[in-house]
Design an enzyme around this catalytic site. Sequence first.
Site, PDB file in Angstrom:
ATOM      1  N   ASN A   3     -34.087  24.819   2.217  1.00 54.67           N
ATOM      2  CA  ASN A   3     -33.026  24.689   1.205  1.00 54.67           C
ATOM      3  C   ASN A   3     -32.814  23.228   0.803  1.00 54.67           C
ATOM      4  OD1 ASN A   3     -31.922  24.124   3.736  1.00 54.67           O
ATOM      5  ND2 ASN A   3     -29.872  24.810   3.155  1.00 54.67           N
ATOM      6  N   ASP A  36     -33.211  30.495   4.537  1.00 56.06           N
ATOM      7  CA  ASP A  36     -32.042  30.083   5.312  1.00 56.06           C
ATOM      8  C   ASP A  36     -31.080  29.234   4.492  1.00 56.06           C
ATOM      9  OD1 ASP A  36     -30.652  29.886   7.956  1.00 56.06           O
ATOM     10  OD2 ASP A  36     -30.911  27.773   7.490  1.00 56.06           O
ATOM     11  N   HIS A  43     -31.842  34.496   7.978  1.00 57.07           N
ATOM     12  CA  HIS A  43     -30.405  34.187   7.907  1.00 57.07           C
ATOM     13  C   HIS A  43     -29.686  35.510   7.649  1.00 57.07           C
ATOM     14  CE1 HIS A  43     -26.891  31.620   6.493  1.00 57.07           C
ATOM     15  NE2 HIS A  43     -26.564  32.814   6.029  1.00 57.07           N
ATOM     16  N   HIS A  95     -29.665  31.714  14.283  1.00 58.25           N
ATOM     17  CA  HIS A  95     -28.300  31.306  14.674  1.00 58.25           C
ATOM     18  C   HIS A  95     -27.334  32.475  14.983  1.00 58.25           C
ATOM     19  CE1 HIS A  95     -27.891  32.016  10.388  1.00 58.25           C
ATOM     20  NE2 HIS A  95     -28.325  30.805  10.038  1.00 58.25           N
ATOM     21  N   ASN A 121     -21.932  27.564   9.391  1.00 57.66           N
ATOM     22  CA  ASN A 121     -22.131  28.973   9.051  1.00 57.66           C
ATOM     23  C   ASN A 121     -23.406  29.484   9.725  1.00 57.66           C
ATOM     24  OD1 ASN A 121     -21.696  31.459   7.792  1.00 57.66           O
ATOM     25  ND2 ASN A 121     -22.990  30.920   6.058  1.00 57.66           N
ATOM     26  N   ASP A 145     -29.874  24.216  14.270  1.00 59.43           N
ATOM     27  CA  ASP A 145     -29.368  24.336  12.897  1.00 59.43           C
ATOM     28  C   ASP A 145     -28.805  22.984  12.445  1.00 59.43           C
ATOM     29  OD1 ASP A 145     -28.776  25.384  10.446  1.00 59.43           O
ATOM     30  OD2 ASP A 145     -27.183  26.716  11.115  1.00 59.43           O
ATOM     31  N   HIS A 157     -24.423  16.054   6.871  1.00 62.02           N
ATOM     32  CA  HIS A 157     -23.628  15.827   5.669  1.00 62.02           C
ATOM     33  C   HIS A 157     -23.007  14.441   5.759  1.00 62.02           C
ATOM     34  CE1 HIS A 157     -23.976  19.897   4.131  1.00 62.02           C
ATOM     35  NE2 HIS A 157     -23.604  20.380   5.291  1.00 62.02           N
TER      36      HIS A 157
END
Length: 422
Positions: A92, A149, A176, A229, A275, A302, A306
């Site tokens: 992603n 994902d 996911h 996850h 998430n 995961d 950020h």
Amino acid sequence: MTLLIKNARVIDPSRDYDKISDIMIEDGKIADFGSFDTADRVIDAQGLIAAPGLVDMHVHLRDPGQTHKEDILSGCRAAAAGGVTSLLAMPNTNPTVDNADTVKYILDKAKNADAKVYVAASITKGLQSREATDLSELSSAGAVALSDDGRPVENTQMLINAMRSAPELGLTITAHCESLPIAHGGIMNEGEVSRELGVKGIPDSAEDCGTMREVSFADALGVPIHICHVSTKNSVRLIRDAKKRGVKVTAETAPHYFSLTEKELLRRDADYRMNPPLRRDEDRLAIIEGLKDGTLDAIATDHAPHAPEEKADFEKAPNGSIGMETSLGAGVTYLVKTGELTIGELINKMSTAPAKLLGIKAGTLEAGSPADIVLFDMNESYTVDPEKLHGKSKNTPFKGRTLYGRVKYTILDGAVVYSDKP
């Protein structure tokens, strides 16, 4: 070039090996075990554990397109500091890893990185579930896995087609599992804490419905699926039941799911938002039980960087937390020191098992294999200081916590790529 690691406790789950030994490394590969006198470089590993380098099969490197958060080189520096020598980069990015050129870009940029980067390409273009990618082209370009994902594959026929094709192409599908209509924009676990904070929650059923769907497809088609996850007790039960029935399902969880709960969100700190979200203590305990009984095959992070300004607003911040530098410490602290897993079982979940799931040359110290090794002190503690982490972003949910299991050296193809010494 030779490197000698002396006096280490060598733990290699791939061979059920746990002995005090020297390791001789020649030309980037494991040469032999025993007792040796000298080499071009010698590391005295007295009191340290030598294990296969960790394999993190769920990492967001944000490159291309969001390199203010992380890039391939900075992410691999963080990996090395955490003992991770191989990682699977999720698709992603911007642009999405849905074409051969982007796969090749990532592999080319990673050639001189401090960890080996493997690529998960997307199942649908732009992760939009509208148009399928060319799986054969992606495999030929070097992808080893498939995933949308960050989102589930909403078009079930595209998912089924990919599940049927993946085994023939040597690709692992990592799923996911989430029902977006059920999640419906929630930002944390739905329950007592979300009600107290007055924010929209995500029900367990959002994950559980997704897990049930993927498991059902694997059962009906007789093909493998890997569940990403896992965070809920019911998803653990679904996977456990499916395995007992012979369904080809494997699964991973992340350190924050076996160590933290939704109560961390009472701080209104977005670094604890990810998430799937942190759940209740009963879910945390179910995750641990799933790791103990083999329902959950692997531990991945995961890792989702950020920038600080993006995480500043609790309710508007994007989901995700970083984890590669703290994953081994979290595992030692919350699983080994508590008696839930042995150190060999932990290394298997974090190295040998994920390497097998991805079909890559990693997760072993067998003679002739690449010399990808982590040396760590299981009894040395440290306090997690975000400002001392090696990636670009600092959004760790373990900040301020004391963890055991300090990485002392990380070795990649026989070269030291990380040392905790100044």
